[in-house]
Design a protein around this motif. Structure first.
Motif, PDB file in Angstrom:
ATOM      1  N   GLY A  20      -2.745  -2.141 -13.194  1.00 19.39           N
ATOM      2  CA  GLY A  20      -3.160  -2.106 -14.800  1.00 19.39           C
ATOM      3  C   GLY A  20      -4.525  -1.729 -14.954  1.00 19.39           C
ATOM      4  N   ASN A  21      -5.357  -1.519 -13.879  1.00 17.94           N
ATOM      5  CA  ASN A  21      -6.655  -1.152 -14.296  1.00 17.94           C
ATOM      6  C   ASN A  21      -6.910   0.235 -13.936  1.00 17.94           C
ATOM      7  OD1 ASN A  21      -9.516  -0.564 -14.448  1.00 17.94           O
ATOM      8  ND2 ASN A  21     -10.278  -1.788 -12.695  1.00 17.94           N
ATOM      9  N   LYS A  22      -6.677   1.202 -14.725  1.00 13.71           N
ATOM     10  CA  LYS A  22      -6.498   2.562 -14.786  1.00 13.71           C
ATOM     11  C   LYS A  22      -7.848   3.129 -14.326  1.00 13.71           C
ATOM     12  CE  LYS A  22      -2.349   2.359 -15.984  1.00 13.71           C
ATOM     13  NZ  LYS A  22      -1.314   2.095 -15.020  1.00 13.71           N
ATOM     14  N   SER A  23      -8.913   2.669 -14.468  1.00  8.09           N
ATOM     15  CA  SER A  23     -10.081   3.224 -14.108  1.00  8.09           C
ATOM     16  C   SER A  23     -10.627   2.684 -12.615  1.00  8.09           C
ATOM     17  CB  SER A  23     -11.485   2.440 -14.912  1.00  8.09           C
ATOM     18  OG  SER A  23     -11.341   1.246 -14.675  1.00  8.09           O
ATOM     19  N   SER A  24      -9.651   2.163 -11.935  1.00  8.49           N
ATOM     20  CA  SER A  24      -9.920   1.830 -10.502  1.00  8.49           C
ATOM     21  C   SER A  24      -9.696   3.151  -9.723  1.00  8.49           C
ATOM     22  CB  SER A  24      -9.084   0.897  -9.839  1.00  8.49           C
ATOM     23  OG  SER A  24      -9.394   0.604  -8.672  1.00  8.49           O
ATOM     24  N   LYS A  25     -10.328   3.653  -8.713  1.00 12.71           N
ATOM     25  CA  LYS A  25      -9.930   4.840  -7.854  1.00 12.71           C
ATOM     26  C   LYS A  25      -8.651   4.383  -7.018  1.00 12.71           C
ATOM     27  CE  LYS A  25     -13.433   4.327  -4.186  1.00 12.71           C
ATOM     28  NZ  LYS A  25     -14.532   5.072  -3.694  1.00 12.71           N
ATOM     29  N   TYR A  26      -8.342   3.010  -6.955  1.00 14.39           N
ATOM     30  CA  TYR A  26      -7.178   2.665  -6.183  1.00 14.39           C
ATOM     31  C   TYR A  26      -6.140   2.312  -6.689  1.00 14.39           C
ATOM     32  CZ  TYR A  26     -11.231   2.660  -2.692  1.00 14.39           C
ATOM     33  OH  TYR A  26     -12.359   2.974  -1.988  1.00 14.39           O
ATOM     34  N   VAL A  27      -6.239   2.675  -7.891  1.00 16.12           N
ATOM     35  CA  VAL A  27      -4.998   2.215  -8.914  1.00 16.12           C
ATOM     36  C   VAL A  27      -3.633   2.872  -8.393  1.00 16.12           C
ATOM     37  CG1 VAL A  27      -4.901   4.427 -10.452  1.00 16.12           C
ATOM     38  CG2 VAL A  27      -3.946   1.982 -11.173  1.00 16.12           C
ATOM     39  N   ASN A  28      -3.365   4.088  -7.871  1.00 13.13           N
ATOM     40  CA  ASN A  28      -2.195   4.608  -7.013  1.00 13.13           C
ATOM     41  C   ASN A  28      -2.374   4.345  -5.559  1.00 13.13           C
ATOM     42  OD1 ASN A  28      -1.378   5.882  -9.467  1.00 13.13           O
ATOM     43  ND2 ASN A  28      -3.045   7.262  -9.065  1.00 13.13           N
ATOM     44  N   ASP A  29      -2.950   3.506  -5.265  1.00  6.53           N
ATOM     45  CA  ASP A  29      -2.953   3.180  -3.622  1.00  6.53           C
ATOM     46  C   ASP A  29      -2.360   1.879  -3.258  1.00  6.53           C
ATOM     47  OD1 ASP A  29      -4.048   5.789  -3.067  1.00  6.53           O
ATOM     48  OD2 ASP A  29      -5.993   4.851  -2.989  1.00  6.53           O
ATOM     49  N   ILE A  30      -2.573   0.733  -4.129  1.00  7.16           N
ATOM     50  CA  ILE A  30      -2.471  -0.530  -4.313  1.00  7.16           C
ATOM     51  C   ILE A  30      -1.264  -0.830  -5.219  1.00  7.16           C
ATOM     52  CG2 ILE A  30      -3.183  -2.891  -4.231  1.00  7.16           C
ATOM     53  CD1 ILE A  30      -5.929  -1.815  -3.614  1.00  7.16           C
ATOM     54  N   ILE A  31      -0.171  -1.530  -4.449  1.00 11.93           N
ATOM     55  CA  ILE A  31       1.024  -1.512  -5.477  1.00 11.93           C
ATOM     56  C   ILE A  31       1.263  -3.036  -5.578  1.00 11.93           C
ATOM     57  CG2 ILE A  31       3.537  -1.167  -5.724  1.00 11.93           C
ATOM     58  CD1 ILE A  31       2.907   1.270  -3.653  1.00 11.93           C
ATOM     59  N   PHE A  32       1.742  -3.543  -6.599  1.00  9.56           N
ATOM     60  CA  PHE A  32       2.303  -5.055  -7.026  1.00  9.56           C
ATOM     61  C   PHE A  32       3.462  -5.177  -7.542  1.00  9.56           C
ATOM     62  CE2 PHE A  32      -2.522  -4.990  -8.502  1.00  9.56           C
ATOM     63  CZ  PHE A  32      -3.029  -5.180  -7.214  1.00  9.56           C
ATOM     64  N   PHE A  49       0.954  -1.152  -0.083  1.00 11.22           N
ATOM     65  CA  PHE A  49      -0.267  -0.047  -0.025  1.00 11.22           C
ATOM     66  C   PHE A  49       0.799   1.288  -0.093  1.00 11.22           C
ATOM     67  CE2 PHE A  49      -2.551  -3.189   2.122  1.00 11.22           C
ATOM     68  CZ  PHE A  49      -3.357  -3.276   1.215  1.00 11.22           C
ATOM     69  N   HIS A  50       0.584   2.365  -0.934  1.00 10.81           N
ATOM     70  CA  HIS A  50       1.303   3.559  -0.913  1.00 10.81           C
ATOM     71  C   HIS A  50       0.771   4.334   0.598  1.00 10.81           C
ATOM     72  CE1 HIS A  50       3.357   5.085  -4.236  1.00 10.81           C
ATOM     73  NE2 HIS A  50       2.350   4.615  -5.022  1.00 10.81           N
ATOM     74  N   THR A  51       1.718   4.845   1.128  1.00  3.74           N
ATOM     75  CA  THR A  51       1.595   5.444   2.490  1.00  3.74           C
ATOM     76  C   THR A  51       2.689   6.429   2.288  1.00  3.74           C
ATOM     77  OG1 THR A  51       3.374   4.326   3.711  1.00  3.74           O
ATOM     78  CG2 THR A  51       0.700   3.600   3.879  1.00  3.74           C
ATOM     79  N   GLN A  52       2.510   7.350   3.016  1.00  3.00           N
ATOM     80  CA  GLN A  52       3.417   8.607   3.192  1.00  3.00           C
ATOM     81  C   GLN A  52       4.978   8.353   3.512  1.00  3.00           C
ATOM     82  OE1 GLN A  52       2.195  11.753   5.814  1.00  3.00           O
ATOM     83  NE2 GLN A  52       1.303  12.833   4.211  1.00  3.00           N
ATOM     84  N   ALA A  53       4.998   7.137   4.387  1.00  2.00           N
ATOM     85  CA  ALA A  53       6.315   6.654   4.595  1.00  2.00           C
ATOM     86  C   ALA A  53       6.711   5.496   3.602  1.00  2.00           C
ATOM     87  CB  ALA A  53       6.292   5.846   6.118  1.00  2.00           C
ATOM     88  N   HIS A  54       5.861   4.900   2.787  1.00  2.00           N
ATOM     89  CA  HIS A  54       6.124   3.742   2.129  1.00  2.00           C
ATOM     90  C   HIS A  54       5.667   3.960   0.684  1.00  2.00           C
ATOM     91  CE1 HIS A  54       7.365  -0.244   1.423  1.00  2.00           C
ATOM     92  NE2 HIS A  54       6.218  -0.569   0.990  1.00  2.00           N
ATOM     93  N   SER A  55       6.733   3.881   0.017  1.00  2.00           N
ATOM     94  CA  SER A  55       6.408   3.927  -1.712  1.00  2.00           C
ATOM     95  C   SER A  55       7.363   3.031  -2.334  1.00  2.00           C
ATOM     96  CB  SER A  55       6.442   5.265  -2.113  1.00  2.00           C
ATOM     97  OG  SER A  55       6.251   5.400  -3.580  1.00  2.00           O
ATOM     98  N   LEU A  56       6.652   2.209  -3.440  1.00  2.00           N
ATOM     99  CA  LEU A  56       7.354   1.650  -4.169  1.00  2.00           C
ATOM    100  C   LEU A  56       7.431   2.128  -5.634  1.00  2.00           C
ATOM    101  CD1 LEU A  56       6.389  -2.064  -2.666  1.00  2.00           C
ATOM    102  CD2 LEU A  56       8.350  -0.856  -2.583  1.00  2.00           C
ATOM    103  N   GLY A  57       7.116   2.924  -6.079  1.00  2.00           N
ATOM    104  CA  GLY A  57       7.061   3.473  -7.157  1.00  2.00           C
ATOM    105  C   GLY A  57       5.782   3.353  -7.832  1.00  2.00           C
ATOM    106  N   ARG A  58       5.703   3.164  -9.235  1.00  2.00           N
ATOM    107  CA  ARG A  58       4.386   3.316  -9.717  1.00  2.00           C
ATOM    108  C   ARG A  58       4.154   1.610 -10.452  1.00  2.00           C
ATOM    109  NH1 ARG A  58       1.199   6.918  -8.144  1.00  2.00           N
ATOM    110  NH2 ARG A  58       1.102   8.758  -9.774  1.00  2.00           N
TER     111      ARG A  58
END
Length: 104
Positions: free
Chosen positions: A55-67, A42-51
């Protein structure tokens, strides 16, 4: 629930279960294949793994859940559907049946 058989702790646990089931459901909806990854971050202020999104660009969580690429596989586990089934049985809320029938 109609007879007030649930305690305050039960209601807190139910809310947690609903939030967790929603997160599990969103794991499926954020991918272009409709299959949740085996591992997600999960994207958090303290944790980010890039982009590395699902792949589902229509999801409102596309930038929150990272794989990560190595975690894209899916072992077809039934826990999310089972959770939706149990939540529907406990709450009788139709939204859990609808989520179980969602078509990505």
């Amino acid at each position: 629930m109609k007879d007030n058989l649930l305690t305050f702790d039960d209601l807190e646990n139910l809310k947690l279960a609903e939030d967790l089931a929603k997160t599990c459901f969103e794991m499926y909806s954020v991918t272009s294949t409709g299959l949740a990854p085996e591992i997600a971050y999960f994207h958090t202020q303290a944790h980010s793994l890039g982009r590395l999104d699902g792949g589902n660009k229509s999801s409102k969580y596309v930038n929150d859940i990272i794989f990560k690429r190595a975690d894209h596989h899916n072992l077809l586990r039934p826990e999310t559907v089972e959770s939706l089934f149990v939540l529907y049985r406990i709450t009788q809320d139709q939204k859990y049946r609808e989520l179980g029938l969602a078509d990505f």
